[in-house]
Design a protein around this motif. Structure first.
Motif, PDB file in Angstrom:
ATOM      1  N   GLY A   1       0.783  -1.231   0.000  1.00  0.00           N
ATOM      2  CA  GLY A   1       0.000   0.000   0.000  1.00  0.00           C
ATOM      3  C   GLY A   1       0.810   1.274   0.000  1.00  0.00           C
ATOM      4  O   GLY A   1       1.979   1.298   0.386  1.00  0.00           O
ATOM      5  N   ASP A   2       0.160   2.316  -0.459  1.00  0.00           N
ATOM      6  CA  ASP A   2       0.687   3.673  -0.382  1.00  0.00           C
ATOM      7  C   ASP A   2      -0.505   4.619  -0.310  1.00  0.00           C
ATOM      8  O   ASP A   2      -1.630   4.181  -0.066  1.00  0.00           O
ATOM      9  CB  ASP A   2       1.636   3.989  -1.552  1.00  0.00           C
ATOM     10  CG  ASP A   2       0.990   3.882  -2.922  1.00  0.00           C
ATOM     11  OD1 ASP A   2      -0.256   4.010  -3.031  1.00  0.00           O
ATOM     12  OD2 ASP A   2       1.715   3.687  -3.907  1.00  0.00           O
ATOM     13  N   ASP A   3      -0.278   5.923  -0.539  1.00  0.00           N
ATOM     14  CA  ASP A   3      -1.363   6.886  -0.385  1.00  0.00           C
ATOM     15  C   ASP A   3      -2.478   6.720  -1.424  1.00  0.00           C
ATOM     16  O   ASP A   3      -3.561   7.268  -1.265  1.00  0.00           O
ATOM     17  CB  ASP A   3      -0.822   8.322  -0.395  1.00  0.00           C
ATOM     18  CG  ASP A   3      -0.073   8.678  -1.669  1.00  0.00           C
ATOM     19  OD1 ASP A   3       0.262   7.772  -2.458  1.00  0.00           O
ATOM     20  OD2 ASP A   3       0.182   9.876  -1.868  1.00  0.00           O
ATOM     21  N   ARG A   4      -2.265   5.953  -2.466  1.00  0.00           N
ATOM     22  CA  ARG A   4      -3.307   5.705  -3.478  1.00  0.00           C
ATOM     23  C   ARG A   4      -4.242   4.580  -3.066  1.00  0.00           C
ATOM     24  O   ARG A   4      -5.356   4.465  -3.549  1.00  0.00           O
ATOM     25  CB  ARG A   4      -2.671   5.319  -4.821  1.00  0.00           C
ATOM     26  CG  ARG A   4      -1.802   6.403  -5.426  1.00  0.00           C
ATOM     27  CD  ARG A   4      -1.022   5.850  -6.586  1.00  0.00           C
ATOM     28  NE  ARG A   4      -0.071   4.838  -6.080  1.00  0.00           N
ATOM     29  CZ  ARG A   4       0.677   4.061  -6.844  1.00  0.00           C
ATOM     30  NH1 ARG A   4       0.597   4.155  -8.163  1.00  0.00           N
ATOM     31  NH2 ARG A   4       1.509   3.189  -6.324  1.00  0.00           N
ATOM     32  N   GLY A   5      -3.767   3.678  -2.204  1.00  0.00           N
ATOM     33  CA  GLY A   5      -4.509   2.474  -1.843  1.00  0.00           C
ATOM     34  C   GLY A   5      -3.545   1.321  -1.720  1.00  0.00           C
ATOM     35  O   GLY A   5      -2.539   1.428  -1.030  1.00  0.00           O
ATOM     36  N   TYR A   6      -3.790   0.232  -2.432  1.00  0.00           N
ATOM     37  CA  TYR A   6      -2.870  -0.895  -2.378  1.00  0.00           C
ATOM     38  C   TYR A   6      -2.904  -1.666  -3.683  1.00  0.00           C
ATOM     39  O   TYR A   6      -3.809  -1.523  -4.505  1.00  0.00           O
ATOM     40  CB  TYR A   6      -3.168  -1.828  -1.195  1.00  0.00           C
ATOM     41  CG  TYR A   6      -4.439  -2.631  -1.326  1.00  0.00           C
ATOM     42  CD1 TYR A   6      -4.462  -3.854  -2.011  1.00  0.00           C
ATOM     43  CD2 TYR A   6      -5.625  -2.176  -0.773  1.00  0.00           C
ATOM     44  CE1 TYR A   6      -5.628  -4.580  -2.148  1.00  0.00           C
ATOM     45  CE2 TYR A   6      -6.790  -2.908  -0.901  1.00  0.00           C
ATOM     46  CZ  TYR A   6      -6.793  -4.103  -1.593  1.00  0.00           C
ATOM     47  OH  TYR A   6      -7.949  -4.810  -1.725  1.00  0.00           O
TER      48      TYR A   6
END
Length: 179
Positions: A20-25
């Protein structure tokens, strides 16, 4: 993916390994090599989906026998369902034993169902949808079924069964006796 064995021989619960990151996963939901590494035949002959408008909808217990035994990888993509499998392989150490697990859109777990296992589920929420990859083509002459309430298995369903097809409620009991 994370593969966890169930108490039934050759059946697995598979969880996503989310990156995951700030966009989702991002997560891999199928990998032939990882399946093979766990002794799972990765053949996919069909992909099926099942939409169920009402909570308490029962589908199953279905399976196909050889030469068209179906393996399945089942995932709930909307809502929640209680999924049950029964080992119908006479030579298996877990023959006639069952295993149940709640699969939800939220937990995103999958259940790998080997060939010659009966499979069914009960929806726990309205508007529940299941998606499953199947390792063999649907072959009506090889289709079999079991009653969800057969005392030979003693399955404890977590909620009342409100909707069931005539076909599914009329499968014979394992011992052939009347209910």
């Amino acid at each position: 993916m994370k593969f966890e064995p169930t108490p039934l021989k050759d059946a697995w619960v598979i969880s996503l390994n989310r990156l995951g990151d700030d966009r989702g996963y991002f997560a891999r939901a199928f990998c032939r090599k990882e399946f093979e590494d766990h002794g799972i035949d990765p053949t996919i002959a069909q992909c099926n989906t099942s939409f169920n408008k009402d909570a308490g909808t029962m589908r199953g217990m279905h399976y196909q026998v050889d030469p068209a035994a179906e393996s399945k990888m089942v995932r709930c993509v909307r809502g929640a369902l209680y999924d049950v499998i029964i080992d119908m392989r006479p030579k298996s150490p877990t023959y006639l034993k069952h295993f149940g697990i709640e699969l939800t859109a939220e937990n995103q777990q999958m259940l790998y169902v080997p060939g010659n296992f009966a499979h069914g589920f009960l929806t726990m929420e309205p508007d529940t949808q299941a998606f499953y990859m199947v390792g063999e083509f649907y072959t009506p002459t090889c289709e079999r079924g079991l009653r969800h309430d057969d005392p030979a298995f003693g399955i404890e369903w977590p909620a009342p069964i409100e909707v069931i097809s005539d076909k599914d409620k009329n499968w014979p009991l394992l011992d052939g006796g009347a209910k």
